[in-house]
Design a protein around this motif. Structure first.
Motif, PDB file in Angstrom:
ATOM      1  N   UNK A 101     -25.446 181.890 -22.375  1.00 16.86           N
ATOM      2  CA  UNK A 101     -25.374 183.019 -23.300  1.00 16.86           C
ATOM      3  C   UNK A 101     -24.317 182.762 -24.378  1.00 16.86           C
ATOM      4  N   UNK A 102     -23.159 182.266 -23.954  1.00 21.53           N
ATOM      5  CA  UNK A 102     -22.076 182.024 -24.900  1.00 21.53           C
ATOM      6  C   UNK A 102     -22.391 180.850 -25.835  1.00 21.53           C
ATOM      7  N   UNK A 103     -23.005 179.819 -25.297  1.00 25.47           N
ATOM      8  CA  UNK A 103     -23.360 178.679 -26.146  1.00 25.47           C
ATOM      9  C   UNK A 103     -24.452 179.044 -27.143  1.00 25.47           C
ATOM     10  N   UNK A 104     -25.374 179.895 -26.730  1.00 22.21           N
ATOM     11  CA  UNK A 104     -26.401 180.369 -27.661  1.00 22.21           C
ATOM     12  C   UNK A 104     -25.749 181.126 -28.818  1.00 22.21           C
ATOM     13  N   UNK A 105     -24.748 181.932 -28.504  1.00 21.17           N
ATOM     14  CA  UNK A 105     -24.042 182.684 -29.544  1.00 21.17           C
ATOM     15  C   UNK A 105     -23.365 181.720 -30.515  1.00 21.17           C
ATOM     16  N   UNK A 106     -22.736 180.689 -29.975  1.00 24.27           N
ATOM     17  CA  UNK A 106     -22.031 179.724 -30.819  1.00 24.27           C
ATOM     18  C   UNK A 106     -22.974 178.913 -31.694  1.00 24.27           C
ATOM     19  N   UNK A 107     -24.216 178.764 -31.246  1.00 28.13           N
ATOM     20  CA  UNK A 107     -25.175 177.918 -31.956  1.00 28.13           C
ATOM     21  C   UNK A 107     -25.874 178.624 -33.107  1.00 28.13           C
ATOM     22  N   UNK A 108     -25.478 179.854 -33.418  1.00 26.18           N
ATOM     23  CA  UNK A 108     -26.105 180.574 -34.533  1.00 26.18           C
ATOM     24  C   UNK A 108     -25.925 179.806 -35.844  1.00 26.18           C
ATOM     25  N   UNK A 109     -26.907 179.849 -36.725  1.00 28.68           N
ATOM     26  CA  UNK A 109     -26.768 179.195 -38.028  1.00 28.68           C
ATOM     27  C   UNK A 109     -25.524 179.699 -38.755  1.00 28.68           C
ATOM     28  N   UNK A 110     -24.724 178.784 -39.246  1.00 29.03           N
ATOM     29  CA  UNK A 110     -23.520 179.180 -39.968  1.00 29.03           C
ATOM     30  C   UNK A 110     -22.274 179.202 -39.127  1.00 29.03           C
ATOM     31  N   UNK A 111     -22.429 179.206 -37.784  1.00 25.58           N
ATOM     32  CA  UNK A 111     -21.266 179.162 -36.919  1.00 25.58           C
ATOM     33  C   UNK A 111     -20.892 180.502 -36.325  1.00 25.58           C
ATOM     34  N   UNK A 112     -19.752 180.541 -35.643  1.00 27.22           N
ATOM     35  CA  UNK A 112     -19.302 181.751 -34.962  1.00 27.22           C
ATOM     36  C   UNK A 112     -17.845 181.590 -34.560  1.00 27.22           C
ATOM     37  N   UNK A 113     -17.253 182.727 -34.202  1.00 24.03           N
ATOM     38  CA  UNK A 113     -15.904 182.745 -33.634  1.00 24.03           C
ATOM     39  C   UNK A 113     -16.032 183.220 -32.193  1.00 24.03           C
ATOM     40  N   UNK A 114     -15.439 182.484 -31.261  1.00 26.66           N
ATOM     41  CA  UNK A 114     -15.521 182.843 -29.847  1.00 26.66           C
ATOM     42  C   UNK A 114     -14.125 183.034 -29.276  1.00 26.66           C
ATOM     43  N   UNK A 115     -13.927 184.175 -28.645  1.00 26.40           N
ATOM     44  CA  UNK A 115     -12.631 184.583 -28.102  1.00 26.40           C
ATOM     45  C   UNK A 115     -12.726 184.598 -26.581  1.00 26.40           C
ATOM     46  N   UNK A 116     -11.811 183.894 -25.907  1.00 27.23           N
ATOM     47  CA  UNK A 116     -11.849 183.900 -24.452  1.00 27.23           C
ATOM     48  C   UNK A 116     -10.748 183.095 -23.812  1.00 27.23           C
ATOM     49  N   UNK A 117     -11.096 182.427 -22.726  1.00 28.80           N
ATOM     50  CA  UNK A 117     -10.119 181.631 -21.999  1.00 28.80           C
ATOM     51  C   UNK A 117     -10.541 180.183 -21.823  1.00 28.80           C
ATOM     52  N   UNK A 118     -11.844 179.909 -21.969  1.00 29.13           N
ATOM     53  CA  UNK A 118     -12.306 178.524 -21.834  1.00 29.13           C
ATOM     54  C   UNK A 118     -13.268 178.156 -22.965  1.00 29.13           C
ATOM     55  N   UNK A 119     -13.143 178.829 -24.095  1.00 29.51           N
ATOM     56  CA  UNK A 119     -14.059 178.573 -25.214  1.00 29.51           C
ATOM     57  C   UNK A 119     -13.902 177.154 -25.757  1.00 29.51           C
ATOM     58  N   UNK A 120     -12.658 176.712 -25.901  1.00 30.61           N
ATOM     59  CA  UNK A 120     -12.419 175.393 -26.477  1.00 30.61           C
ATOM     60  C   UNK A 120     -12.494 174.260 -25.482  1.00 30.61           C
ATOM     61  N   UNK A 121     -12.432 174.578 -24.188  1.00 30.86           N
ATOM     62  CA  UNK A 121     -12.457 173.536 -23.166  1.00 30.86           C
ATOM     63  C   UNK A 121     -13.837 173.340 -22.556  1.00 30.86           C
ATOM     64  N   UNK A 122     -14.575 174.448 -22.341  1.00 35.30           N
ATOM     65  CA  UNK A 122     -15.859 174.382 -21.640  1.00 35.30           C
ATOM     66  C   UNK A 122     -17.037 174.800 -22.512  1.00 35.30           C
ATOM     67  N   UNK A 123     -16.913 175.944 -23.170  1.00 37.94           N
ATOM     68  CA  UNK A 123     -18.054 176.495 -23.897  1.00 37.94           C
ATOM     69  C   UNK A 123     -18.353 175.701 -25.161  1.00 37.94           C
TER      70      UNK A 123
END
Length: 215
Positions: A101-123
């Motif tokens: 679900x989170x990776x689908x959100x990140x894959x939107x055309x144009x990009x996205x901002x993701x806020x969490x605890x493992x966004x930069x390490x795992x997602x």
């Protein structure tokens, strides 16, 4: 995914990462995902259904239904919801369900901002800009206490500080995707910063990353 246009903002509770992520989304015209709300929703909905937070299979089943659930329920922003989120987040099964679900959100055309605890390490390990936002436990506890009392919750500052420390230990010590800065994330300590100062520092970090520079 288009990694260059993805911005990840990780960090512990009440560090300011949510405010920073929202500000970056407005600045660059990007959609913002508060991944913590996903885990809060799982915890709250699981409890509403009579399930236990330690039941990994039941928690994963709730997580599978989140696409059809609105995340604007005020119950997801309470102190109890935060504690529930931290408990269901330790289950690898839940994290695996929410990964797509989170990776689908990140894959939107144009990009996205993701806020969490493992966004930069795992997602989104290939994100073009990564921030790890932090602050001292005492500062974070006071911020969270002000937020909770502003919402009408009756809780003492000492209780909130204990919650913060307990969540930090659980989030950083879990076996599945522990909270930690990505090796290429830029640390932003907001302990002594105003909201405007933190927002400006975050903007400069993103601009430097996009220009291939070290901030």
């Amino acid at each position: 995914m288009s990694g260059d246009q993805v911005i990840t903002v990780d960090g512990p509770a009440a560090s300011g990462k949510g405010t920073i992520a929202s500000g970056l989304g407005r600045l660059y015209g990007l959609p913002v995902l508060d991944s913590g709300l996903l885990y809060r929703a799982v915890g709250v909905l699981l409890q509403r259904a009579g399930g236990g937070l330690a039941d990994a299979a039941a928690a994963a089943a709730v997580a599978r239904g989140l696409r059809a659930v609105a995340l604007d329920d005020e119950a997801f922003r309470t102190r109890g919801a935060g504690e529930a989120a931290s408990q269901v987040a330790v289950h690898p099964e839940v994290r695996q369900v929410l990964l797509a679900l989170q990776r689908d959100f990140a894959a939107q055309p144009g990009g996205a901002v993701l806020d969490g605890r493992d966004m930069g390490t795992v997602i989104c390990p290939d994100a073009g800009a990564k921030l790890y936002v932090t602050a001292s436990p005492e500062v974070r506890a006071e911020r969270r206490w002000r937020q909770l009392t502003g919402q009408g919750e009756s809780v003492g500052l000492d209780e909130v500080l204990a919650d913060i420390r307990r969540r930090d230990a659980r989030d950083s010590g879990r076996a599945a995707a522990p909270m930690a800065p990505a090796p290429d994330a830029v640390l932003l300590d907001t302990s002594e910063m105003t909201i405007d100062q933190a927002a400006d520092a975050a903007r400069r970090i993103v601009e430097a990353a996009r220009a291939g520079q070290t901030p």
